[in-house]
Each structure stands twice: as C-alpha cells, then as structure tokens.
Design a protein around this motif. Structure first.
Motif, PDB file in Angstrom:
ATOM      1  N   ARG A 139      -1.667  -0.927  -3.841  1.00 16.83           N
ATOM      2  CA  ARG A 139      -2.858  -0.093  -3.736  1.00 16.83           C
ATOM      3  C   ARG A 139      -2.426   1.298  -3.286  1.00 16.83           C
ATOM      4  NH1 ARG A 139      -6.471  -3.552  -6.162  1.00 16.83           N
ATOM      5  NH2 ARG A 139      -6.394  -5.601  -5.182  1.00 16.83           N
ATOM      6  N   VAL A 140      -3.057   2.316  -3.845  1.00 23.47           N
ATOM      7  CA  VAL A 140      -2.713   3.692  -3.480  1.00 23.47           C
ATOM      8  C   VAL A 140      -3.844   4.306  -2.668  1.00 23.47           C
ATOM      9  CG1 VAL A 140      -2.114   5.992  -4.296  1.00 23.47           C
ATOM     10  CG2 VAL A 140      -1.279   3.968  -5.526  1.00 23.47           C
ATOM     11  N   LEU A 141      -3.502   4.736  -1.474  1.00 20.19           N
ATOM     12  CA  LEU A 141      -4.470   5.391  -0.590  1.00 20.19           C
ATOM     13  C   LEU A 141      -4.038   6.847  -0.450  1.00 20.19           C
ATOM     14  CD1 LEU A 141      -6.933   5.038   1.269  1.00 20.19           C
ATOM     15  CD2 LEU A 141      -5.372   4.372   3.088  1.00 20.19           C
ATOM     16  N   VAL A 142      -4.819   7.748  -1.034  1.00 22.34           N
ATOM     17  CA  VAL A 142      -4.501   9.179  -0.953  1.00 22.34           C
ATOM     18  C   VAL A 142      -4.757   9.666   0.470  1.00 22.34           C
ATOM     19  CG1 VAL A 142      -5.185  11.479  -1.716  1.00 22.34           C
ATOM     20  CG2 VAL A 142      -4.989   9.615  -3.387  1.00 22.34           C
ATOM     21  N   LEU A 143      -3.797  10.397   1.002  1.00 23.93           N
ATOM     22  CA  LEU A 143      -3.929  10.991   2.336  1.00 23.93           C
ATOM     23  C   LEU A 143      -3.522  12.451   2.212  1.00 23.93           C
ATOM     24  CD1 LEU A 143      -4.641  10.287   5.278  1.00 23.93           C
ATOM     25  CD2 LEU A 143      -2.215   9.880   5.679  1.00 23.93           C
ATOM     26  N   THR A 144      -4.521  13.336   2.224  1.00 23.43           N
ATOM     27  CA  THR A 144      -4.260  14.730   1.899  1.00 23.43           C
ATOM     28  C   THR A 144      -5.110  15.668   2.734  1.00 23.43           C
ATOM     29  OG1 THR A 144      -4.238  16.340   0.059  1.00 23.43           O
ATOM     30  CG2 THR A 144      -5.989  14.702   0.060  1.00 23.43           C
ATOM     31  N   THR A 145      -4.828  16.956   2.617  1.00 18.81           N
ATOM     32  CA  THR A 145      -5.604  17.976   3.315  1.00 18.81           C
ATOM     33  C   THR A 145      -6.768  18.450   2.448  1.00 18.81           C
ATOM     34  OG1 THR A 145      -3.520  18.727   4.274  1.00 18.81           O
ATOM     35  CG2 THR A 145      -5.387  20.198   4.512  1.00 18.81           C
ATOM     36  N   TYR A 146      -6.712  18.149   1.158  1.00 15.07           N
ATOM     37  CA  TYR A 146      -7.638  18.758   0.203  1.00 15.07           C
ATOM     38  C   TYR A 146      -8.746  17.804  -0.245  1.00 15.07           C
ATOM     39  CZ  TYR A 146      -3.563  21.778   0.041  1.00 15.07           C
ATOM     40  OH  TYR A 146      -2.526  22.583   0.392  1.00 15.07           O
ATOM     41  N   ASP A 147      -9.990  18.342  -0.296  1.00 17.81           N
ATOM     42  CA  ASP A 147     -11.107  17.501  -0.733  1.00 17.81           C
ATOM     43  C   ASP A 147     -11.938  18.191  -1.818  1.00 17.81           C
ATOM     44  OD1 ASP A 147     -12.349  19.460   0.721  1.00 17.81           O
ATOM     45  OD2 ASP A 147     -13.661  18.111   1.836  1.00 17.81           O
ATOM     46  N   THR A 148     -11.295  19.068  -2.606  1.00 18.75           N
ATOM     47  CA  THR A 148     -12.016  19.741  -3.680  1.00 18.75           C
ATOM     48  C   THR A 148     -12.169  18.803  -4.879  1.00 18.75           C
ATOM     49  OG1 THR A 148      -9.980  20.602  -4.652  1.00 18.75           O
ATOM     50  CG2 THR A 148     -11.060  21.958  -2.987  1.00 18.75           C
ATOM     51  N   ASP A 149     -13.158  19.113  -5.734  1.00 16.74           N
ATOM     52  CA  ASP A 149     -13.385  18.288  -6.918  1.00 16.74           C
ATOM     53  C   ASP A 149     -12.130  18.172  -7.771  1.00 16.74           C
ATOM     54  OD1 ASP A 149     -15.960  17.997  -6.107  1.00 16.74           O
ATOM     55  OD2 ASP A 149     -16.837  19.371  -7.572  1.00 16.74           O
ATOM     56  N   SER A 150     -11.368  19.272  -7.850  1.00 17.91           N
ATOM     57  CA  SER A 150     -10.181  19.269  -8.705  1.00 17.91           C
ATOM     58  C   SER A 150      -9.072  18.379  -8.156  1.00 17.91           C
ATOM     59  CB  SER A 150      -9.647  20.699  -8.875  1.00 17.91           C
ATOM     60  OG  SER A 150      -9.288  21.255  -7.622  1.00 17.91           O
ATOM     61  N   VAL A 164       0.850  -1.192   0.000  1.00 18.35           N
ATOM     62  CA  VAL A 164       0.000   0.000   0.000  1.00 18.35           C
ATOM     63  C   VAL A 164       0.888   1.245   0.000  1.00 18.35           C
ATOM     64  CG1 VAL A 164      -1.736   1.340   1.267  1.00 18.35           C
ATOM     65  CG2 VAL A 164      -1.893  -1.155   1.213  1.00 18.35           C
ATOM     66  N   VAL A 165       0.511   2.224  -0.831  1.00 20.58           N
ATOM     67  CA  VAL A 165       1.221   3.502  -0.864  1.00 20.58           C
ATOM     68  C   VAL A 165       0.305   4.572  -0.272  1.00 20.58           C
ATOM     69  CG1 VAL A 165       2.344   5.246  -2.297  1.00 20.58           C
ATOM     70  CG2 VAL A 165       2.452   2.824  -2.957  1.00 20.58           C
ATOM     71  N   LEU A 166       0.775   5.257   0.765  1.00 17.33           N
ATOM     72  CA  LEU A 166       0.056   6.411   1.324  1.00 17.33           C
ATOM     73  C   LEU A 166       0.553   7.637   0.576  1.00 17.33           C
ATOM     74  CD1 LEU A 166       0.109   5.697   5.164  1.00 17.33           C
ATOM     75  CD2 LEU A 166      -1.881   5.696   3.664  1.00 17.33           C
ATOM     76  N   MET A 167      -0.321   8.233  -0.223  1.00 12.31           N
ATOM     77  CA  MET A 167       0.106   9.249  -1.183  1.00 12.31           C
ATOM     78  C   MET A 167      -0.455  10.628  -0.890  1.00 12.31           C
ATOM     79  SD  MET A 167       1.791   9.688  -4.113  1.00 12.31           S
ATOM     80  CE  MET A 167       1.874   8.044  -4.839  1.00 12.31           C
ATOM     81  N   ASP A 168       0.436  11.595  -0.702  1.00 11.96           N
ATOM     82  CA  ASP A 168       0.021  12.995  -0.642  1.00 11.96           C
ATOM     83  C   ASP A 168      -0.238  13.444  -2.081  1.00 11.96           C
ATOM     84  OD1 ASP A 168      -0.516  15.495   0.369  1.00 11.96           O
ATOM     85  OD2 ASP A 168       1.579  16.111   0.471  1.00 11.96           O
ATOM     86  N   LEU A 169      -1.010  14.504  -2.279  1.00 11.95           N
ATOM     87  CA  LEU A 169      -1.327  14.947  -3.637  1.00 11.95           C
ATOM     88  C   LEU A 169      -0.486  16.129  -4.103  1.00 11.95           C
ATOM     89  CD1 LEU A 169      -5.202  14.691  -4.071  1.00 11.95           C
ATOM     90  CD2 LEU A 169      -3.418  13.141  -4.874  1.00 11.95           C
TER      91      LEU A 169
END
Length: 207
Positions: free
Chosen positions: A77-88, A50-55
C-alpha cells in the motif's frame, strides 16, 4: 508487524520518520530510498507492506513511482506523505493508486493510525485533502473555453468594454455578451471580474 519503506529525497525527513517508527513495536522500517528509481529497487529487495511516499523528488517523482509499483505487481500500500495539497498533486497521486494522502504536519499518533489503516487497505486522507477531493467530485466537468471565448476574455482583461471588444473582434455586442455568458458557465463564475481572475488562475490567459 508492518514492514515500511520510506521514500523521501531529504535525509533529515527519512531519519525522522525512521526514528519515529523504530520506537513502536508495531512497525519495522525495512528500507529507505531518496527517489523513485531507488524506491523500486529497494521495494523489490525488501517487499514492504506499506510505502511512505514523498511526491516531489528529483528523477522519478512520486506519482510516477506509485504507478510503476502498481504496474510491476507490488502489493504494498502506498501512503503519500508530502508538504503539498494542491489539486495538481493530490488527484494524480490518487489516480495512480495511492491508498492514502497525508501532509507532513500530521501528528505522530495520527500517522501511526494511518499506516495501520493503509495496511488494511483503507483509504486515508488528511482533512484538507479530503475537502479538495470532495470539491472536485462535486464540481461539474470543466468544458474548455473556445478560442473566441478566450479572445473575448483577453480583451476584457485588458479593460475593454463589451462595445470595444465587439469592435476589435468585428462581432456584435450581443455576440460578445453570449460568449461571456458561456465563459461564465464553463468557469463556474457569475461576473466579468471573477471570469478574468479564474482564467488567469487556470493559466488560460497570459500573465
């Protein structure tokens, strides 16, 4: 034991995540990376589950890295872990192949469960992100506004009435109303003020 690769451009975030997972025997942190280019190199070496991925990272960003991992045949598997939840941010990451998308305020146990679920191939989304995706799926496809519709909206935004708009564009007042109705439908709104606000929000009108 699930092997992890932590990708984030902030050392303090990587340190925190490494310490968190190191204290649980279900996980092993195999490597870390500060950007996408380094992530691909480390992934080739350690072959994580598993990769914990910043955007948002300098150089190669998260979405580009997710796409590259898929294209280069990595099965992690890539699991995004970020501060941002915008559509873009959300939609491109999911389309690129992310298995899940969580925000950095996710509680520890929830993050552990999410990593385990991602490892099993299950989609994991934070509630806020799930709501955004559902809203996107339920909304009709957005047809672009015509040049004339944008001109009409632009004049309305400047405070022109339908009659003044018609005079400036050398068209009839009825035609102005028709263009406005088409714009309302495309923007998913019901009145002039909402149409102007939606057009500004989407960057269709200058600031």
């Amino acid at each position: 034991m699930i092997g992890l690769l932590i990708v984030d451009d902030h050392p303090v975030v990587r340190d925190g995540l490494r310490g968190m997972f190191a204290g649980d025997e279900r996980f092993e942190v195999l490597g870390e990376a500060a950007d996408g280019t380094e992530a691909l190199a480390v992934a080739r070496r350690v072959r994580p589950d598993v990769v914990l991925m910043d955007l948002r990272m300098p150089g190669m960003d998260g979405v580009t890295t997710i796409r590259a991992l898929r294209e280069q045949g990595f099965e992690a598997r890539v699991l995004v872990l970020t501060t941002y939840d915008t559509d873009s941010d959300v939609l491109p990451a999911i389309k690129a192949g992310a298995t899940g998308y969580l925000l950095k305020d996710t509680p520890r146990e929830e993050l552990f469960r999410a990593v385990s679920a991602a490892h099993r191939g299950e989609s994991v989304l934070s509630p806020a992100v799930a709501s955004r995706l559902m809203g996107e799926l339920r909304s009709p496809a957005r047809e672009p506004l015509s040049q004339r519709e944008l001109e009409v909206l632009g004049l309305i935004a400047q405070g022109c009435s339908n009659r003044e708009t018609a005079g400036r564009l050398f068209i009839s007042e009825a035609t102005v109303k028709t263009h406005l109705l088409h714009a309302y439908a495309k923007l998913g709104v019901r009145d002039r003020a909402a149409a102007v606000a939606a057009a500004f929000e989407r960057g269709l009108l200058g600031g």
